[in-house]
Scaffold this motif. Structure first.
Motif, PDB file in Angstrom:
ATOM      1  N   ARG A 166      -8.859  -8.627   5.135  1.00 50.71           N
ATOM      2  CA  ARG A 166      -7.865  -9.037   4.139  1.00 50.71           C
ATOM      3  C   ARG A 166      -7.593  -7.908   3.157  1.00 50.71           C
ATOM      4  O   ARG A 166      -6.463  -7.689   2.726  1.00 50.71           O
ATOM      5  CB  ARG A 166      -8.362 -10.282   3.389  1.00 50.71           C
ATOM      6  N   HIS A 207       0.005  -3.971   2.678  1.00 45.71           N
ATOM      7  CA  HIS A 207       1.157  -4.625   2.033  1.00 45.71           C
ATOM      8  C   HIS A 207       1.594  -3.850   0.793  1.00 45.71           C
ATOM      9  O   HIS A 207       2.786  -3.700   0.520  1.00 45.71           O
ATOM     10  CB  HIS A 207       0.786  -6.048   1.614  1.00 45.71           C
ATOM     11  N   GLU A 216      -5.464  -5.391   4.787  1.00 45.76           N
ATOM     12  CA  GLU A 216      -4.120  -5.966   4.905  1.00 45.76           C
ATOM     13  C   GLU A 216      -3.386  -5.860   3.560  1.00 45.76           C
ATOM     14  O   GLU A 216      -2.205  -5.516   3.507  1.00 45.76           O
ATOM     15  CB  GLU A 216      -4.254  -7.430   5.322  1.00 45.76           C
ATOM     16  N   HIS A 217      -4.120  -6.130   2.476  1.00 44.81           N
ATOM     17  CA  HIS A 217      -3.513  -6.071   1.148  1.00 44.81           C
ATOM     18  C   HIS A 217      -3.118  -4.637   0.795  1.00 44.81           C
ATOM     19  O   HIS A 217      -2.040  -4.414   0.222  1.00 44.81           O
ATOM     20  CB  HIS A 217      -4.483  -6.645   0.102  1.00 44.81           C
TER      21      HIS A 217
END
Lengths: 250, 364
Positions: free
Chosen positions: B121, B128, B124-125
């Motif tokens: 995560r 992003h 992924e952040h």
């Protein structure tokens, strides 16, 4: 026990000394269910808080279980509050505690029974609302319907004489809301509890309430105090009738 | 079995010839008073009352606990209200099924999976965020730029007093420690080199990075965690707005811009702190300033500056990331704030070590 569980006369409620709803007069016998009904923003929750002694009314008199809570000391008021149970709109479960610990908290604080009986009582109250298998979950791990039921179990922890329910069916699907209504009726039947519930869900009100207080935003006054079925026909309470018709159709 | 006084709760069991247990209860059952304990094993149990005076929830709770394992206890001899209270606890349907108790291995596996997915995560952040900056650069991201000045003020200007205090004291402490050692070799004049170089290259950036983690990361984690809790992030998603772009980009940019400035400020204040100590001894102000300026090359200054940009980014990103993945509870928001500070400081120290190796390799 007092002849009336709740009685108020010319009560006005509001915020900061300014009344938003006035002319509230009714008397409710013990073991009855009262629904406080009206459009959004009419002061339903404010009235409930004033009736329960959580907030002071702007004017008028109100007696709960035979006592005027506006004229008692803070200590007496706290004692009186222990005879009441509250289900808040957002459930208000303590997020760092499991469901069992949420229910155990008031039992431990006010009854101080031995640990085993504390657990027994908490487990029993959670079983009453159908959460026997979810006792060790945190509020963040359960659904909205389960949270409402857990909050009801906590409200029942001290065997309250009067139960105040703020929008018990809000945010629930019709099936879960109907189960909640059934649970409310069973609680009243088993414990003989007087229940005051704030709601604008007409089907739920018709299923559960013995009496209804209708608060009218247009006049800023209580329009009617009557059994909910009375509002289904156009009689002396046209605005309550219109509200019931509109919401019943939806 | 106990039966001491009429007002005390009591219970007794008898076993009939056919193996059924008869449970008799009596007295006054009130929460908080001593309740009797009975133990029995039977397939069939009948319950009756004898001199039952008064009871509250503790009696149905007690019966519920003792009769839980009995398939269908005979409650027909009980008062109707008590029957109803006991049966109520058995008959309300549970609509959602709970998870079974997990074993040690299962817990270990779950922890491993959770740790893995947590790093996933985080990556992924970061992805992003990077993509968000790229899209913002192309003018295709929806970013709440109105927040940028406010965040710059909160993360930068409002932090000046604490940065000044800590920077000054750090320089002062370094000068004291340096003087003691340098005096032994008669090189007290080099205390200016020590303080200036350390502040410009290392301590200014590291200290402001850690301060940013302590005040800004935790604030971001709490803000975004609360927005998660009140479903504001969901509302943004529902409007087709990426919350990482909308909320995180202005915050990260603000901190990445302000931490380098704070770092330069901390460096100057730190050098000043060192000067107070050095000049109270043998050194003159002129000597100290000349040595300090000579000690800090442009390379060292730029190295410290680059570090501070990265540390600012890390501090802000850690806060935004932990806020976005915060659990939806008051506890979750608190955890997010704590873990943002821990994550930020850890990553900053790791990054500092990586910088040390890289700068050493390239002789910067």
């Amino acid at each position: 026990m007092a002849a009336e569980a709740i009685a108020c006369e010319e009560l006005a409620v509001g915020h900061g000394g300014k009344a938003i709803m006035s002319g509230i007069t009714f008397a409710l016998k013990p073991g009855r269910i009262l629904a406080v009904v009206g459009p959004s923003g009419c002061g339903k929750s404010t009235l409930m808080r004033a009736l329960s002694g959580l907030d002071d009314p702007v004017s008028g008199s109100s007696r709960l279980l035979g006592r005027d809570l506006t004229s008692v000391s803070t200590e007496e008021r706290e004692q009186a509050l222990r005879r009441l149970g509250f289900l808040f709109q957002g459930s208000a479960l303590f997020s760092s505690l499991t469901l069992r610990e949420n229910v155990e908290l008031p039992i431990r604080e006010f009854l101080s029974p031995p640990r085993r009986e504390q657990r027994q009582l908490a487990e029993y109250k959670l079983s009453l609302v159908g959460l026997a298998d979810a006792m060790d979950k945190l509020p963040s791990e359960i659904s909205g319907g389960m949270a409402k039921r857990a909050a009801l179990a906590r409200a029942l922890a001290l065997d309250p004489e009067v139960l105040f329910l703020d929008e018990p069916g809000a945010g629930l699907d019709p099936l879960t809301a109907a189960r909640m209504d059934e649970l409310i009726l069973r609680v009243r039947e088993a414990f003989g509890t007087t229940i005051v519930m704030v709601s604008h869900e007409v089907p739920s009100i018709l299923r559960t309430a013995d009496f209804c207080v209708y608060l009218d935003t247009e006049t800023g006054r209580m329009e009617a105090y009557a059994p909910p079925r009375d509002f289904l026909s156009l009689g002396a309470h046209p605005r309550a009738y219109a509200f019931f018709q509109q919401n019943h159709r939806n | 079995m106990s039966q001491t006084s009429p007002s005390q709760a009591w219970a007794r069991t008898e076993v009939s010839a056919d193996g059924a247990v008869l449970l008799t209860i009596g007295g006054a059952w009130k929460s908080g008073s001593a309740l009797p304990e009975v133990a029995f094993r039977a397939d069939r149990v009948a319950v009756r009352t004898e001199g039952l005076e008064d009871f509250d929830s503790c009696l149905p709770a007690w019966l519920h606990a003792h009769l839980r394992s009995i398939r269908s206890p005979d409650l027909s001899s009980l008062p109707l209200r008590l029957q109803s209270l006991v049966r109520m606890a058995e008959t309300v349907a549970v609509t959602e099924t709970a998870n079974a108790e997990a074993g040690l291995l299962e817990n270990l596996g779950a922890w491993g999976a959770e740790s893995g997915s947590s790093w996933g995560r985080a990556l992924e952040h970061i992805g992003h965020t990077a993509l968000g900056f790229l899209r913002a650069g192309l003018g295709r991201a929806r970013v709440n730029w109105n927040e940028l000045p406010l965040q710059m003020q909160t993360a930068g200007v409002d932090a000046l007093p604490i940065v000044a205090l800590l920077g000054f004291l750090t320089g002062l402490i370094m000068a004291y420690v340096g003087l003691i050692q340098l005096k032994q070799v008669g090189a007290t004049v080099y205390v200016a080199n020590l303080v200036a170089l350390a502040m410009a290259r290392e301590m200014g950036a590291l200290m402001t990075g850690v301060i940013a983690c302590g005040r800004t990361s935790t604030a971001f984690a709490s803000q975004l965690g609360s927005m998660n809790l009140s479903q504001e992030s969901d509302a943004l998603r529902a409007l087709g707005i990426n919350p990482v772009e909308f909320l995180a980009l202005p915050r990260i940019l603000a901190v990445s811009l302000m931490v380098p400035l704070l770092s330069v400020f901390a460096t100057f204040v730190g050098v000043l702190g060192g000067m107070v100590v050095a000049c109270s001894g043998d050194l003159s102000v002129d000597q100290y300033v000349t040595q300090a300026v000579k000690a800090v090359s442009w390379k060292s200054f730029v190295a410290g500056f680059i570090k501070s940009v990265v540390f600012g980014f890390i501090a802000a990103w850690a806060g935004c990331y932990r806020g976005h993945v915060a659990r939806r509870s008051a506890l979750g928001v608190g955890e997010a704030a704590t873990s943002a500070a821990v994550l930020g400081i850890t990553l900053i120290v790791i990054a500092d070590a990586v910088f040390a190796v890289i700068f050493n390799l390239y002789d910067i």
